[in-house]
Design a protein around this motif. Structure first.
Motif, PDB file in Angstrom:
ATOM      1  N   GLY A   1       7.726  -3.411  -7.543  1.00 43.42           N
ATOM      2  CA  GLY A   1       7.487  -4.494  -7.186  1.00 43.42           C
ATOM      3  C   GLY A   1       6.344  -5.236  -8.189  1.00 43.42           C
ATOM      4  O   GLY A   1       5.804  -6.162  -7.998  1.00 43.42           O
ATOM      5  N   ALA A   2       6.093  -4.606  -9.214  1.00 38.14           N
ATOM      6  CA  ALA A   2       5.230  -5.301 -10.370  1.00 38.14           C
ATOM      7  C   ALA A   2       5.771  -6.435 -10.813  1.00 38.14           C
ATOM      8  O   ALA A   2       6.837  -6.488 -10.869  1.00 38.14           O
ATOM      9  CB  ALA A   2       5.219  -4.121 -11.319  1.00 38.14           C
TER      10      ALA A   2
ATOM     11  N   ASP B   1       1.080  -7.475  -6.755  1.00 36.91           N
ATOM     12  CA  ASP B   1       0.637  -6.946  -5.419  1.00 36.91           C
ATOM     13  C   ASP B   1       0.831  -7.882  -4.291  1.00 36.91           C
ATOM     14  O   ASP B   1       0.643  -8.997  -4.222  1.00 36.91           O
ATOM     15  CB  ASP B   1      -1.101  -6.860  -5.600  1.00 36.91           C
ATOM     16  N   ALA B   2       0.977  -7.333  -3.167  1.00 33.82           N
ATOM     17  CA  ALA B   2       1.403  -8.026  -1.805  1.00 33.82           C
ATOM     18  C   ALA B   2       0.021  -8.519  -1.537  1.00 33.82           C
ATOM     19  O   ALA B   2      -0.893  -7.665  -1.630  1.00 33.82           O
ATOM     20  CB  ALA B   2       2.210  -7.046  -0.786  1.00 33.82           C
ATOM     21  N   PRO B   3       0.059  -9.589  -0.781  1.00 35.78           N
ATOM     22  CA  PRO B   3      -1.246 -10.005  -0.283  1.00 35.78           C
ATOM     23  C   PRO B   3      -1.616  -9.470   0.831  1.00 35.78           C
ATOM     24  O   PRO B   3      -0.816  -8.717   1.743  1.00 35.78           O
ATOM     25  CB  PRO B   3      -0.995 -11.645  -0.023  1.00 35.78           C
ATOM     26  N   ALA B   4      -2.844  -9.527   1.177  1.00 33.95           N
ATOM     27  CA  ALA B   4      -3.317  -8.795   2.494  1.00 33.95           C
ATOM     28  C   ALA B   4      -2.826  -9.547   3.636  1.00 33.95           C
ATOM     29  O   ALA B   4      -2.292 -10.706   3.491  1.00 33.95           O
ATOM     30  CB  ALA B   4      -4.961  -9.010   2.574  1.00 33.95           C
ATOM     31  N   LYS B   5      -2.779  -8.584   4.688  1.00 31.53           N
ATOM     32  CA  LYS B   5      -2.220  -9.144   5.865  1.00 31.53           C
ATOM     33  C   LYS B   5      -2.504 -10.443   6.319  1.00 31.53           C
ATOM     34  O   LYS B   5      -3.935 -10.778   6.443  1.00 31.53           O
ATOM     35  CB  LYS B   5      -2.367  -8.078   6.829  1.00 31.53           C
ATOM     36  N   GLY B   6      -1.664 -11.418   6.515  1.00 35.79           N
ATOM     37  CA  GLY B   6      -2.123 -12.815   7.049  1.00 35.79           C
ATOM     38  C   GLY B   6      -2.490 -13.642   5.843  1.00 35.79           C
ATOM     39  O   GLY B   6      -2.142 -14.895   6.045  1.00 35.79           O
ATOM     40  N   ASP B   7      -2.173 -13.236   4.805  1.00 34.92           N
ATOM     41  CA  ASP B   7      -2.586 -14.093   3.535  1.00 34.92           C
ATOM     42  C   ASP B   7      -1.395 -14.528   2.883  1.00 34.92           C
ATOM     43  O   ASP B   7      -0.430 -13.772   3.089  1.00 34.92           O
ATOM     44  CB  ASP B   7      -3.376 -13.352   2.472  1.00 34.92           C
ATOM     45  N   ALA B   8      -1.298 -15.661   2.223  1.00 30.71           N
ATOM     46  CA  ALA B   8      -0.014 -16.341   1.546  1.00 30.71           C
ATOM     47  C   ALA B   8      -0.073 -15.624   0.134  1.00 30.71           C
ATOM     48  O   ALA B   8      -0.854 -15.356  -0.182  1.00 30.71           O
ATOM     49  CB  ALA B   8       0.102 -17.747   1.573  1.00 30.71           C
TER      50      ALA B   8
ATOM     51  N   ALA C   1       0.798  -1.259  -0.278  1.00 29.97           N
ATOM     52  CA  ALA C   1      -0.120  -0.086   0.047  1.00 29.97           C
ATOM     53  C   ALA C   1       0.780   1.393  -0.107  1.00 29.97           C
ATOM     54  O   ALA C   1       0.427   2.322  -0.638  1.00 29.97           O
ATOM     55  CB  ALA C   1      -0.865  -0.061   1.202  1.00 29.97           C
ATOM     56  N   LYS C   2       2.127   1.244   0.650  1.00 35.76           N
ATOM     57  CA  LYS C   2       2.898   2.457   0.667  1.00 35.76           C
ATOM     58  C   LYS C   2       4.237   2.161   0.054  1.00 35.76           C
ATOM     59  O   LYS C   2       5.183   2.765   0.613  1.00 35.76           O
ATOM     60  CB  LYS C   2       3.168   2.614   2.206  1.00 35.76           C
ATOM     61  N   GLY C   3       4.119   1.407  -0.981  1.00 35.11           N
ATOM     62  CA  GLY C   3       5.430   1.020  -1.725  1.00 35.11           C
ATOM     63  C   GLY C   3       5.919  -0.277  -1.631  1.00 35.11           C
ATOM     64  O   GLY C   3       5.409  -1.017  -1.391  1.00 35.11           O
TER      65      GLY C   3
END
Ligand code: BES
Ligand code: MN
Ligand code: ZN
Length: 511
Positions: A58-59, A84-91, A27-29
């Motif tokens: 990170g693309a 995209d980084a996964p949501a917190k807690g997701d793999a 979300a912040k880079g």
């Protein structure tokens, strides 16, 4: 092929030419993906900031190479974009890892060894990274004078594929991880075998030599193989295969290659379109449409690779592969538009367009496969340009005579990271194939051409057998620049789906 090892070394101390880490879009880079903690520490915990300063976002598909910081044994760090980084807690999504590992392996062409420090939540993630690395490192050099094939003079080390992929964070002594890595290695080797066959030009691969490849692999891995040659096909009444192949100097073959398991409760039949070159025949393709038609045996290559994989993995299921091999050429002996063929099933077909040849060879193989009453049949074919128009170059279309089976196949494809989409079989399109002289014509309405082809095939599937048809004309052969683990040329599309289908059938997970 690139060697695969599972290593317990830390990313900081591993001996390698490069350490691969993941960079994702947060979300912040940029965020550094888990698995690279030791590397980040050597950069004073500022690796994400360093990457951003170097222009990384990170693309997916992005590669940033940087000299390693003090405390890292490998001289180079390669950060690969994971999207995209996964949501917190997701793999992390397994396909994102597979693509990232493939991109990194391609960027490390010429290196001896790379260590992959990517987020590995479980054995499945380790398998995805392994697959990605081994598939991404693929190169086809058999026909380069400085390549590795028969014509090799000298091998240019700078263009040699990555020598070894060491997967960090997987557990080499854990049974599940070991099995996952072995499966990934076998699967990648067989996908790369399919790619080699697809990339081999048609003057070096004809139905006879393809059949010989099947015989050799069968011997090596303990499968049963039978080859019907042109005499046997004529005698057996295989009018579809003979009709398509009769214009070529290289006559057709039907190969039956079978993996059996003494404890198997189910039998899966896989049927592959194996047109070693599709010129269109008398309905000749124009220039611009025939340059890549060595790829028209991609379905047979996928089926072949899947059956061999099933044997090498010792799956508790019978898997019978049917390779419908022919070369579609125009000549004085070729089938003419307007000719009528009597198929193996006894049905007659008016050949209105000799370029609609795939359905003719598949029809005979489907009827023959049905005679053994398998629990399900899946055919794989580069069948129609219409499917490419409909779905583009990444998705294959799935049609079926059974909605539940089609849904299962699509779910399996998704699970293994192959893109696909369900297509309908509208019965009203059947009348477009009515023929004034035969039971059916090999062409119908132009609109919905992929569906028309599927409807044609359906008529040759035995009553009551669940059947799915994968039209891989889009994804089978990649003409653009390599991306992820997808090289230029043959991709090995559908192999992973077929293998997982066999595994699910073995496990009794399918009806
Ligand atoms: N092998 C082609 C289909 C194909 C097209 C595969 C593009 C890969 C990329 C097939 O045999 C063919 O020629 N189909 C015709 C059928 C038509 C004549 C009814 C087509 O799609 O144009
Ligand atoms: Mn054709
Ligand atoms: Zn074709």
């Amino acid at each position: 092929m690139t060697a695969l090892t599972l290593s317990t070394s830390s990313a900081a101390t591993v001996r390698a030419d490069a350490v691969v880490v993941g960079a994702a879009k947060g979300a912040k880079g940029v965020v550094v993906a888990p698995g690279a903690e030791a590397v980040d520490k050597a950069f004073g915990g500022k690796l994400a900031a360093v990457l951003e300063t170097l222009g990384a976002s990170g693309a997916e598909g992005e590669v940033t190479k940087l000299p390693a910081a003090d405390g890292i044994k490998a001289p180079v760090v390669l950060a690969v974009g994971l999207g995209d980084a996964p949501a917190k807690g997701d793999a992390y999504d397994h396909e994102a890892l597979r693509r990232g590992a493939g991109t990194a392996a391609r960027a490390l062409t010429g290196s001896r060894k790379a260590a992959f420090a990517l987020p590995l939540e479980d054995a499945e993630a380790a398998a995805a990274v392994s697959e990605g690395a081994l598939l991404g490192a693929y190169s086809f050099t058999a026909f380069r004078s400085n390549g590795t094939g028969k014509n090799a003079k000298k091998n240019d080390a700078r263009s040699a594929p990555l020598g070894e992929a060491a997967i960090l964070g997987a557990k080499p002594r854990d049974k599940e991880h070991k099995a996952a890595a072995e499966r990934a290695q076998t699967l990648a080797a067989e996908i790369n075998r399919a790619r080699d066959l697809i990339n081999t030009p048609s003057n070096a691969l004809d139905p006879k030599s393809f059949a010989a490849e099947a015989q050799a692999a069968a011997k090596e891995f303990g499968l049963k193989v039978e080859v019907l040659d042109e005499k046997a096909l004529t005698k057996g009444g295989y009018g579809g295969l003979m009709g398509v192949g009769q214009g070529s100097e290289a006559p057709p073959r039907l190969v039956r290659i079978a993996h059996t398991h003494p404890k198997a409760e189910k039998t899966l039949a896989l049927v592959g379109k194996g047109i070693t070159y599709d010129s269109g025949g008398i309905s000749l393709k124009p220039a611009g449409h025939n340059e890549t038609m060595k790829c028209d045996m991609s379905g047979a290559a996928a089926v072949f690779a899947a059956v061999v994989t099933a044997a090498r993995l010792g799956l508790e299921v019978n898997v019978t592969g049917w390779l419908a091999l022919a070369e579609n050429m125009p000549s004085g002996s070729a089938t003419r538009p307007g000719d009528v063929l009597t198929m193996y099933s006894g049905k007659t077909v008016e050949v209105l367009n000799t370029d609609a040849e795939g359905r003719l060879v598949l029809a005979d193989a489907l009827t023959r496969a049905s005679e053994e009453s398998p629990d399900a049949i899946v055919d794989v074919a580069t069948l129609t340009g219409a499917m490419v128009l409909a779905l583009g170059h990444r998705h294959f279309g799935i049609m079926a005579n059974d909605d539940a089976f089609r849904a299962s196949v699509q779910e399996i494809a998704e699970e293994v990271g192959e893109e696909s989409w369900p297509m309908p079989m509208p019965s009203h399109l059947r009348k477009g194939m009515d023929s004034p002289v035969a039971d059916i014509a090999n062409m119908g309405e132009r609109m919905g051409g992929g569906l028309v082809a599927g409807l044609f095939l359906k008529e040759f599937v035995g009553e009551g057998i669940p059947w799915a048809h994968l039209d891989i004309a889009g994804p089978a052969f990649h003409e653009g620049s390599p991306w992820g683990y997808t090289p230029k040329g043959g991709t090995g599309s559908a192999v992973r789906t077929l293998v997982r289908l066999a595994e699910r059938t073995a496990a009794g997970d399918l009806g």
